[in-house]
Design a protein around this motif. Sequence first.
Motif, short mmCIF file in Angstrom:
data_model
loop_
_atom_site.label_atom_id
_atom_site.label_comp_id
_atom_site.label_asym_id
_atom_site.label_seq_id
_atom_site.Cartn_x
_atom_site.Cartn_y
_atom_site.Cartn_z
N VAL A 180 0.85 -1.19 0.00
CA VAL A 180 0.00 0.00 0.00
C VAL A 180 0.89 1.24 0.00
O VAL A 180 1.65 1.49 0.94
CB VAL A 180 -0.93 0.01 1.24
N VAL A 181 0.80 2.05 -1.05
CA VAL A 181 1.66 3.23 -1.17
C VAL A 181 1.07 4.38 -0.37
O VAL A 181 -0.10 4.38 0.03
CB VAL A 181 1.82 3.64 -2.65
N GLY A 182 1.92 5.40 -0.13
CA GLY A 182 1.46 6.60 0.56
C GLY A 182 1.57 6.54 2.07
O GLY A 182 1.11 7.46 2.75
N CYS A 183 2.13 5.45 2.59
CA CYS A 183 2.21 5.30 4.05
C CYS A 183 3.63 5.49 4.57
O CYS A 183 3.88 5.31 5.76
CB CYS A 183 1.72 3.90 4.46
N ASP A 184 4.58 5.84 3.68
CA ASP A 184 5.98 5.86 4.08
C ASP A 184 6.27 6.91 5.15
O ASP A 184 7.06 6.67 6.08
CB ASP A 184 6.88 6.08 2.87
N THR A 185 5.61 8.06 5.09
CA THR A 185 5.86 9.10 6.08
C THR A 185 5.38 8.68 7.45
O THR A 185 6.07 8.86 8.47
CB THR A 185 5.16 10.41 5.66
N ILE A 228 7.46 -0.26 0.33
CA ILE A 228 6.87 0.99 -0.18
C ILE A 228 7.68 2.22 0.19
O ILE A 228 7.27 3.35 -0.10
CB ILE A 228 5.40 1.14 0.34
N THR A 268 11.08 4.96 0.57
CA THR A 268 11.94 5.70 -0.35
C THR A 268 13.38 5.26 -0.17
O THR A 268 13.74 4.64 0.83
CB THR A 268 11.83 7.21 -0.09
#
Length: 914
Positions: free
Chosen positions: A24-29, A55, A57
């Motif tokens: 699931v992308v968008g959860c890295d922060t 996912i 960076t």
Amino acid sequence: MLVHFAENDAACGAVLIYIYHGQVVGCDTAIQRLLERTSPSGYIYRQAVAAIGKIGTQEQLASLKAKLFAGDFAKNNKLIAELLEAIGLSGFSLDELKSLISQAGPEEEFGGPMAGAFGEVLSEESEFEIALLALQALLESLPRWLDTPRESEILQPPWIYAAFADAFERALELFPATEVDISVCVSATWEAERLRRTNYAPMDEFRKVQGLIAGNKTLRWHLLNEVALRDEMKGRSSLFHNVCLVGLEKEDYDEVVSKANNTTLSVEVNRAWFKAGVRLVGSYYETPLKSEALQRFMVPPYEQERLTFIQRLQEEEGKFSDEHRTYLAEQEQDKLERVRQKERDVDMIINDLPAIENAEYNALFKLTQYILRDLRSKLFEKIDLDEVTEKFGKQIADALANGLVKHFKGYDVDDPSSYPDGSVPWRLLLATSGSQILVARGYALDASDISKIARLEVWYPNGPSPVFDSVCSGNEVAIADALEQWVLAEAATEQVGKPVHSAIRFLLGAPHEIQRPLLNKLKGVVVSEDATHPMLRKVIWDAMAELSILSDSEQAKIASERVKDSESSEVIDIGWLRRWLYSAPEDAWSWFKARVESANDGGQSLVTQFAENIGNFGAKLAVNGDERLNLLVEIYALFRPYAKNLDDAFPFQSSTVESLVGRIPNIVRQVPSAAANRALAKLAELEPDQSTSQWLLSEQLLHASQAAEVEALTTFDQVRTLIDGFEAEAKSADQLLEQVLARLGEIKRGVEEGPFSDRNLFKPKMDEKDVQLWLAARLSERVPLARFNVQREEEVDDNNKTDIQLSTSNKYVVCLEIKPLDSDGRYSAAELVDTLRTQILGQYLKGYNSSHGVLVLFRLEERTWKVNGKRCQKFEELIAYLRGQARLIMEEHNRMPGVLPVRALEVFDIRCYR
């Protein structure tokens, strides 16, 4: 959910798992903030690292690498392994990989997190240069010195050797057709040879490497050249040892001649290949062809040197041949002398035949001892009368058999208590041989014979003996009567269990039909406390409790009195406390809790004793339902303050307070009820560690979702499908298992009860592959209806492949392992338990990403079993034991964090005889 991560966030652990598997992308922060707030030693941190690998960076991965090389994760193998998988081999330089390896600590056995991580990333690697980089890093990290084989277990963490073997294999699999630098592979080969001669790696560890080298012509000949040169320098012949990773074959002759005669190569290389060629000719060519084969090496400028070498070699061989002929002549003379001596011995035996047949002890003893020595038989081993007839004649064999049977008939079996040192009288051994002959010849046995066989069995090592096994059924009362006097006499002594041959030890392993009357005789001894030996009271109490000979109140009374006998407030008999918990859990726990709270040292000694000695307490609690769950929560509440870091509880291999506390959540989550879900919430509330509390709450959420998934299967529209079990494709792995078990049930009924049964196809000693093929065919008969695919692995010998796998189009898989059972002893109870643990769970379910496995037992003929230390047990006791062990194995596996939970480990049987 991750953005709002807080102390009571129940979903954190579960959400990280979903992010990892779903990418699931968008959860890295949010994950980065989570990493900054949690400790690297916790489970949540490792889950976050795994998710970042999917996912995250490049900056986040670089930050984690920097922490690794700064030593923040030192000796935390689970976290380092997660990081290796998250970044991948291509994300490290040679020096970085070596640093990563040096940061890892030891692992107790093969298959730990570091070995597993290297195996995983290497299996996914497709670039030769990257696999070679990993191989070089591991190679340069191996210790330069190895101790002797007997002491090599603790020198270096064994995971590095498993990873080295995996890296070597992968590099050779990816070896390109173009010219490359092979120096690393050459060095790895020498290191592999060195390891194969120690306890660090078994001889077959690099078997696949051996095959890959054989298929790589460039690498193989380079290695052969290296070995030939080393052999020349050290005066040896490694190229002709079958155990070497690389060696010469007869087909290599022309190439060897070419290298030996190629003057563009150095003199040393020519000489090395010439000597290798001479040994090749000597090893593979018949004498008439050797001269012609050697003649091809006679080329300038080496003719004279090589001729001199061959002549000297032939002289040495001639000298050896002379010595060998002398040795053979001496051996032949010794053989003739032994034949003459045996003839003289036989004449003496024939003169003693009347005494032997009449069972006169001295004559019978001398002959039996002589026969056993000549046949190289072991004590208690059945004398092979056919072999005696072949070697000494029928007259002697018959006299020996008659004398041994007569000796057995007249022998009063010695009481083992008269031999506390464990020695065995020869009269008893002769009587044992007589009983074996009596039973083998099918003679009628009277009550006296049965009594003697029963008493002889007490002496028999590692029983049951075949004789006892054959007479046990139907004679249980007579056997119990024969042993009663010995058992009662032993119970009255302080030496119980100490002699090697113990009547009570035999009793405790006997079938229930023999145990029950003897235990009833001992009941008065235990209740009245006449049995003073501490171990005696415990083991007899256990046996009586199992057979319900002692009532619950009698069990509790005996156990509680022994627990309360302790004079110290800090020391109690945990063995008796465990038995009290078994019979009266509420009373026992209330007493123990009060004792802990009032102890002078704050209860630490009592808590530690309990944890170190209680064993598998979850299986010992007699209460069920809500009462059981409440007691588990109370144990957690009392013991949790004494436990330090619950991460130390995994993998539950040590008996510590942490390990005891860590087992409780898994016991609770295996119970599919609302009360269990509430208990998980209560455990999370009691848990002081934030990370562990979050994990418990995530387990509560997962517990609820699993219960909902199971309940959702039973909709009205699926009733007909559930009844038949086949007409719709499974909507879950659980439903697929139901379909498989239903089909196996049909097959079982067809074999055991059907009018057109295939039972006549099954025979004892039947090949295992034939059984697998038959079952695969039967499972496939209803494939159009079943909606599951049946696949049988052709290479059954590959330990990583299950016998049969059944799968659906939506990727659900159930693994089947087949084991045929017969009276030849094929598969003991212990071996079947190992199959459940090592093969089905440890290899197949993991290898096929499955959470459901079935062990299918084909009973080819009737036999009895040694089950959990008890001999002569029926199949019903075996399968109950195996199913209990399957539950324990599954619970133990599911306690470990980060593993795919196993939902079912079933044991199924089909009786293939009438």
